[in-house]
Design a protein around this motif. Structure first.
Motif, mmCIF file in Angstrom:
data_model
loop_
_atom_site.group_PDB
_atom_site.id
_atom_site.type_symbol
_atom_site.label_atom_id
_atom_site.label_comp_id
_atom_site.label_asym_id
_atom_site.label_seq_id
_atom_site.Cartn_x
_atom_site.Cartn_y
_atom_site.Cartn_z
ATOM 1 N N ARG A 123 -0.774 -12.212 -1.265
ATOM 2 C CA ARG A 123 0.445 -11.406 -1.253
ATOM 3 C C ARG A 123 0.204 -10.010 -0.667
ATOM 4 O O ARG A 123 0.998 -9.526 0.124
ATOM 5 C CB ARG A 123 0.971 -11.304 -2.682
ATOM 6 C CG ARG A 123 2.254 -10.567 -2.767
ATOM 7 C CD ARG A 123 2.949 -10.865 -4.038
ATOM 8 N NE ARG A 123 3.533 -12.198 -4.019
ATOM 9 C CZ ARG A 123 4.214 -12.705 -5.019
ATOM 10 N NH1 ARG A 123 4.366 -12.031 -6.120
ATOM 11 N NH2 ARG A 123 4.752 -13.893 -4.925
ATOM 12 N N THR A 124 -0.917 -9.383 -1.057
ATOM 13 C CA THR A 124 -1.158 -8.013 -0.602
ATOM 14 C C THR A 124 -1.287 -7.923 0.926
ATOM 15 O O THR A 124 -0.534 -7.176 1.551
ATOM 16 C CB THR A 124 -2.388 -7.428 -1.303
ATOM 17 O OG1 THR A 124 -2.214 -7.605 -2.686
ATOM 18 C CG2 THR A 124 -2.551 -5.980 -0.980
ATOM 19 N N THR A 154 2.099 -8.696 2.484
ATOM 20 C CA THR A 154 3.026 -7.572 2.335
ATOM 21 C C THR A 154 2.700 -6.483 3.352
ATOM 22 O O THR A 154 3.591 -5.953 4.022
ATOM 23 C CB THR A 154 2.924 -6.980 0.919
ATOM 24 O OG1 THR A 154 3.143 -8.005 -0.009
ATOM 25 C CG2 THR A 154 3.929 -5.869 0.704
ATOM 26 N N ALA A 155 1.416 -6.170 3.464
ATOM 27 C CA ALA A 155 1.018 -5.101 4.372
ATOM 28 C C ALA A 155 1.342 -5.467 5.818
ATOM 29 O O ALA A 155 1.928 -4.653 6.552
ATOM 30 C CB ALA A 155 -0.466 -4.828 4.206
ATOM 31 N N GLY A 184 5.055 -5.443 6.375
ATOM 32 C CA GLY A 184 5.534 -4.062 6.281
ATOM 33 C C GLY A 184 5.215 -3.258 7.535
ATOM 34 O O GLY A 184 6.091 -2.581 8.094
ATOM 35 N N TYR A 185 3.976 -3.357 8.013
ATOM 36 C CA TYR A 185 3.591 -2.588 9.193
ATOM 37 C C TYR A 185 4.268 -3.109 10.445
ATOM 38 O O TYR A 185 4.664 -2.335 11.322
ATOM 39 C CB TYR A 185 2.062 -2.568 9.357
ATOM 40 C CG TYR A 185 1.410 -1.614 8.398
ATOM 41 C CD1 TYR A 185 1.606 -0.237 8.529
ATOM 42 C CD2 TYR A 185 0.633 -2.067 7.353
ATOM 43 C CE1 TYR A 185 1.026 0.653 7.639
ATOM 44 C CE2 TYR A 185 0.051 -1.197 6.451
ATOM 45 C CZ TYR A 185 0.252 0.165 6.597
ATOM 46 O OH TYR A 185 -0.303 1.034 5.718
ATOM 47 N N GLU A 219 7.176 -4.515 10.569
ATOM 48 C CA GLU A 219 8.546 -4.022 10.464
ATOM 49 C C GLU A 219 8.614 -2.551 10.870
ATOM 50 O O GLU A 219 9.524 -2.124 11.600
ATOM 51 C CB GLU A 219 8.983 -4.182 9.009
ATOM 52 C CG GLU A 219 10.465 -4.402 8.817
ATOM 53 C CD GLU A 219 10.779 -4.448 7.325
ATOM 54 O OE1 GLU A 219 11.867 -4.023 6.959
ATOM 55 O OE2 GLU A 219 9.907 -4.880 6.535
ATOM 56 N N GLN A 270 -5.891 -6.296 7.837
ATOM 57 C CA GLN A 270 -5.382 -7.221 6.811
ATOM 58 C C GLN A 270 -5.443 -8.659 7.316
ATOM 59 O O GLN A 270 -5.698 -9.587 6.547
ATOM 60 C CB GLN A 270 -3.949 -6.855 6.411
ATOM 61 C CG GLN A 270 -3.819 -5.483 5.760
ATOM 62 C CD GLN A 270 -4.549 -5.401 4.439
ATOM 63 O OE1 GLN A 270 -4.570 -6.347 3.670
ATOM 64 N NE2 GLN A 270 -5.182 -4.266 4.188
ATOM 65 N N ALA A 294 -3.726 0.069 2.003
ATOM 66 C CA ALA A 294 -2.848 -0.411 3.083
ATOM 67 C C ALA A 294 -1.387 -0.309 2.667
ATOM 68 O O ALA A 294 -0.543 0.175 3.427
ATOM 69 C CB ALA A 294 -3.203 -1.851 3.430
ATOM 70 N N ILE A 295 -1.100 -0.758 1.435
ATOM 71 C CA ILE A 295 0.281 -0.739 0.955
ATOM 72 C C ILE A 295 0.738 0.709 0.732
ATOM 73 O O ILE A 295 1.851 1.104 1.118
ATOM 74 C CB ILE A 295 0.408 -1.529 -0.362
ATOM 75 C CG1 ILE A 295 -0.132 -2.947 -0.210
ATOM 76 C CG2 ILE A 295 1.842 -1.526 -0.870
ATOM 77 C CD1 ILE A 295 0.754 -3.878 0.538
ATOM 78 N N LEU A 351 1.546 2.358 3.899
ATOM 79 C CA LEU A 351 2.807 1.834 4.428
ATOM 80 C C LEU A 351 3.998 2.550 3.780
ATOM 81 O O LEU A 351 4.928 2.990 4.459
ATOM 82 C CB LEU A 351 2.879 0.327 4.156
ATOM 83 C CG LEU A 351 4.149 -0.391 4.591
ATOM 84 C CD1 LEU A 351 4.267 -0.383 6.104
ATOM 85 C CD2 LEU A 351 4.165 -1.818 4.065
ATOM 86 N N PRO A 389 6.225 -9.130 -2.099
ATOM 87 C CA PRO A 389 6.390 -8.242 -0.948
ATOM 88 C C PRO A 389 7.804 -7.677 -0.894
ATOM 89 O O PRO A 389 8.737 -8.324 -1.355
ATOM 90 C CB PRO A 389 6.124 -9.168 0.238
ATOM 91 C CG PRO A 389 6.336 -10.549 -0.265
ATOM 92 C CD PRO A 389 6.163 -10.535 -1.731
ATOM 93 N N THR A 422 11.062 -2.591 3.458
ATOM 94 C CA THR A 422 11.052 -1.128 3.470
ATOM 95 C C THR A 422 12.439 -0.545 3.213
ATOM 96 O O THR A 422 12.609 0.370 2.409
ATOM 97 C CB THR A 422 10.554 -0.634 4.835
ATOM 98 O OG1 THR A 422 9.414 -1.412 5.195
ATOM 99 C CG2 THR A 422 10.177 0.814 4.784
#
Lengths: 487, 219
Positions: A281-282, A285-286, A289-290, A292, A314, B12-13, B16, B101, B104
């Protein structure tokens, strides 16, 4: 039908047959002994009476020219009267003509009105219905028969010369004897009923007690079948049932152990999958997210590079995880082929691979290889060494030390890697082999670690029948040891 | 616009989130260990905290108990998606609970919603000679009120709140006209044109090829 019921029926039937048979035989024997006795007594008595009668007749025979029925009767009747009280009756016949009788029953044939009436009338048929009278001169008969519901013993014989035409019948009431037998038989029946009643209670109680363990076993088996695998039978007897119970318990133990192993395995799998999902998941997600961010945001050049770096990093992390997972799953159903592996060569290869981080941290690696060759799979051994040394290097501060040793303790070849890094607490040590467990999450992730290294190492050791031990003290360092059995 | 603390162990998160916060004009900073949170709060006095649950050191639920008396709004952002965890988080006094997740745009919307409730952010947006008072629904151009239809104002508000982030026509349609609006994405284009003209935002509201529209603000 329950087992105890069957056993009870069998026992009681066998008992009743045996008991009744024995009783019957005993009664019969006792009866015949008694009868013999009574016969002998009767015979004796008759002899006395007959002898006495004979002597008397003989003494008086001088007075009478002819002994006719009337005077004979006069001589016999005192005997008759005397013995009647003792239930002994007698009859006297002259030839076939009845002279005297005090027998209380009227019998078929001639002797109807014997005691009082004239004798002459009934001469012709005096033999009918009287088998005991049917004897040749000089003979004697002993007959037992029932007259008017009462058993009598008839002993018939002729008097001696000169009265050989006189037939004397001795009749003894032996109803007592018959009664005795019937009483005994009745008594035997009553006794057998009572005894079988008592016996039934005892046998049932005994059978219930004896079969109680079987019922217990049955109940427990049912409970186990219903899923209570921890249930056991408590049977303490030392007989076959006790043996059965202990074997049964042994079976239940092994079933329970299997079940537990299976459920542990399932749980482990489930935990593994949960962890995997969480681990995926991590990075996902990263990356999303990036991506996007890159698509939509009004970003600066540096921000863009940062985002792309993260995506790459990642992505690599996921790749790393996937390949380790693949290794792990491949190892889960693999047999390995052992070959002789040069430990020194492997360590050098690993050092090459880890060169960058070793140099970055200025880690000092010392080697003391007393054993240079180990039986194993080369690739797996390399993977093992790489994971262990990598972990050691990560745990070290700059300028730390890693010591690699191999030696022989007689039975095993031991490979050990120790560092003087940060070490681990006991709690951490317990979970160390669990897939995805990381002692220092953020640091490990920063290196791209997936938390699978030691799980992999453990599996590799298992495949090599080697024992893997980790000892560690917080702040003092960690020592990883693998003991390879010598072939 | 607001000081936002991001408590998250995954760099990383966290990065972001920080990048996105910066885009829309918030000031964010990152704390990676649960044990450092309380100290950092005292030092930086955040207006809002985005809190992960699984952290090295104290975990998020534990921290929530300590943060709650301080009156600082908290949004949980965690991979723990079980209903019991959500309820636990909210019961402890969190203002919102988001599961990773996450998108944004959604995170920003939720941050805005929480900030609006607490009225801690400065709800006036100024760009060149345009002033948008978000609390009063008033738009001033050169200090003169501008007449906007309700839809035009809503569209402007969404763009302002998501400034520097491109929003697709579909997203705008959903935000402004609602889910059940049976319209063409052309409607969005028409309203964007009107906004650009009325507010002289021709250079600011950019059409992003194949994505949508973005209100670009100097950073």
């Amino acid at each position: 039908m329950r087992f105890w019921q069957k056993a009870f029926l069998c026992t009681i039937v066998v008992f009743l047959v045996a008991f009744d048979l024995v009783t019957f035989l005993l009664v019969k024997k006792s009866y015949s002994l008694n009868r013999e006795n009574i016969y002998a007594l009767a015979e004796n008595e008759r002899n006395i009476i007959q002898k006495s009668l004979y002597e008397r007749l003989f003494n008086i025979s001088g007075y009478y020219a002819d002994l006719n029925a009337d005077n004979l009767k006069m001589y016999v009747s005192p005997y008759g009267a005397y013995y009647k009280d003792q239930k002994i009756y007698m009859e006297l016949y002259k030839g076939n003509v009845p002279v005297y009788s005090n027998f209380p029953h009227t019998m078929e044939g001639s002797s109807k009105n014997l005691p009082e009436n004239s004798i002459g009338n009934s001469t012709g048929n005096s033999m009918e219905g009287r088998p005991e009278l049917d004897i040749e001169p000089g003979q004697k008969s002993t007959v037992e028969r029932t007259v008017g519901g009462i058993s009598y013993l008839f002993i018939t014989g002729y008097l001696g010369e000169p009265f050989s035409d006189l037939k004397f019948v001795y009749i003894k009431d032996i109803q007592d004897l018959t009664d005795y037998r019937n009483k005994m038989l009745n008594y035997a029946v009553v006794i057998s009923v009572i005894v079988s009643g008592i016996l039934s209670v005892l046998i049932i109680a005994m059978l219930l007690k004896l079969t109680a363990p079987i019922r217990k076993l049955n109940r427990t088996a049912k409970e186990i079948a219903d899923g209570h695998y921890q249930k056991r039978v408590e049977v303490k007897s030392r007989d076959e049932i006790g043996e059965f119970a202990s074997n049964f318990n042994a079976m239940a133990d092994s079933v329970e152990a299997h079940i537990r192993k299976l459920s542990e395995l399932t749980e482990e799998r489930q935990r593994f999958i949960n962890n995997l999902a969480h681990e995926m998941r991590t990075p996902v997600t990263a990356i999303i997210g990036y991506a996007e961010f890159l698509k939509c945001a009004n970003y600066s050049r540096e921000e863009g590079i940062k985002a792309i770096d993260y995506i790459i990093h990642q992505g690599e992390r996921m790749k790393n995880m996937a390949s380790k997972l693949l290794d792990l799953s491949r190892l889960n159903n693999a047999d390995i082929e052992l070959e002789t592996v040069d430990v020194g060569e492997i360590i050098e290869n690993v050092e090459q691979t880890l060169m960058q981080s070793i140099n970055e941290k200025k880690v000092n690696i010392t080697k003391d290889l007393q054993v240079t060759e180990i039986e194993g799979d080369k690739d797996l051994m390399e993977s093992f060494m790489q994971n262990v040394i990598e972990n050691a290097v990560r745990a070290l501060p700059a300028g730390g030390k890693v010591e690699i040793k191999t030696y022989d303790n007689g039975k095993e070849s031991i490979l050990s890697v120790s560092d003087n890094g940060m070490g681990m607490s006991e709690d951490e040590l317990k979970k160390i082999f669990e897939p995805f467990y990381r002692v220092d999450k953020s640091r490990s992730r920063a290196y791209g670690g997936a938390g699978l290294g030691l799980a992999l190492c453990k599996r590799i050791c298992e495949l090599h029948n080697a024992e893997m031990n980790i000892t560690s003290k917080p702040g003092a360092g960690t020592r990883v040891e693998a003991k390879f059995q010598k072939q | 616009m607001a000081n936002i603390m991001v408590v998250e162990d995954e760099t990383a998160i966290a990065d972001l989130i920080l990048l996105n916060l910066k885009l829309v004009g918030h000031n964010g900073f990152h704390v990676g260990n649960g044990n450092d949170v309380i100290n950092s709060i005292q030092e930086f006095k955040p207006d809002l905290i985005i809190l992960d649950v699984m952290l090295p050191g104290k975990d998020g639920f534990e921290l929530m108990k300590e943060i709650e008396p301080l009156g600082i709004p908290v949004i949980f952002l965690t991979a723990k998606e079980a209903l019991t965890d959500k309820i636990k988080g909210l019961r402890l006094g969190a203002d919102d609970y988001m599961v990773k997740p996450f998108a944004t745009v959604e995170l920003i919307a939720r941050i805005d919603a929480v900030l609006k409730r607490y009225k801690t952010s400065n709800n006036v947006f100024v760009l060149d000679n345009l002033e948008v008072r978000l609390d009063e629904h008033v738009v001033l151009l050169n200090n003169e009120p501008v007449d906007l239809t309700a839809k035009e104002y809503s569209l402007l508000e969404v763009l302002v709140r998501n400034k520097n982030i491109a929003l697709s026509r579909e997203k705008l349609l959903e935000e402004v006209w609602g889910f059940d609006y049976v319209g063409d994405s052309r409607t969005v284009d028409v309203h964007i044109q009107k906004l650009r003209k009325k507010l002289h935002l021709e250079d600011r509201i950019k059409t992003i090829f194949k994505v949508g529209y973005r209100l670009e603000v100097p950073r």
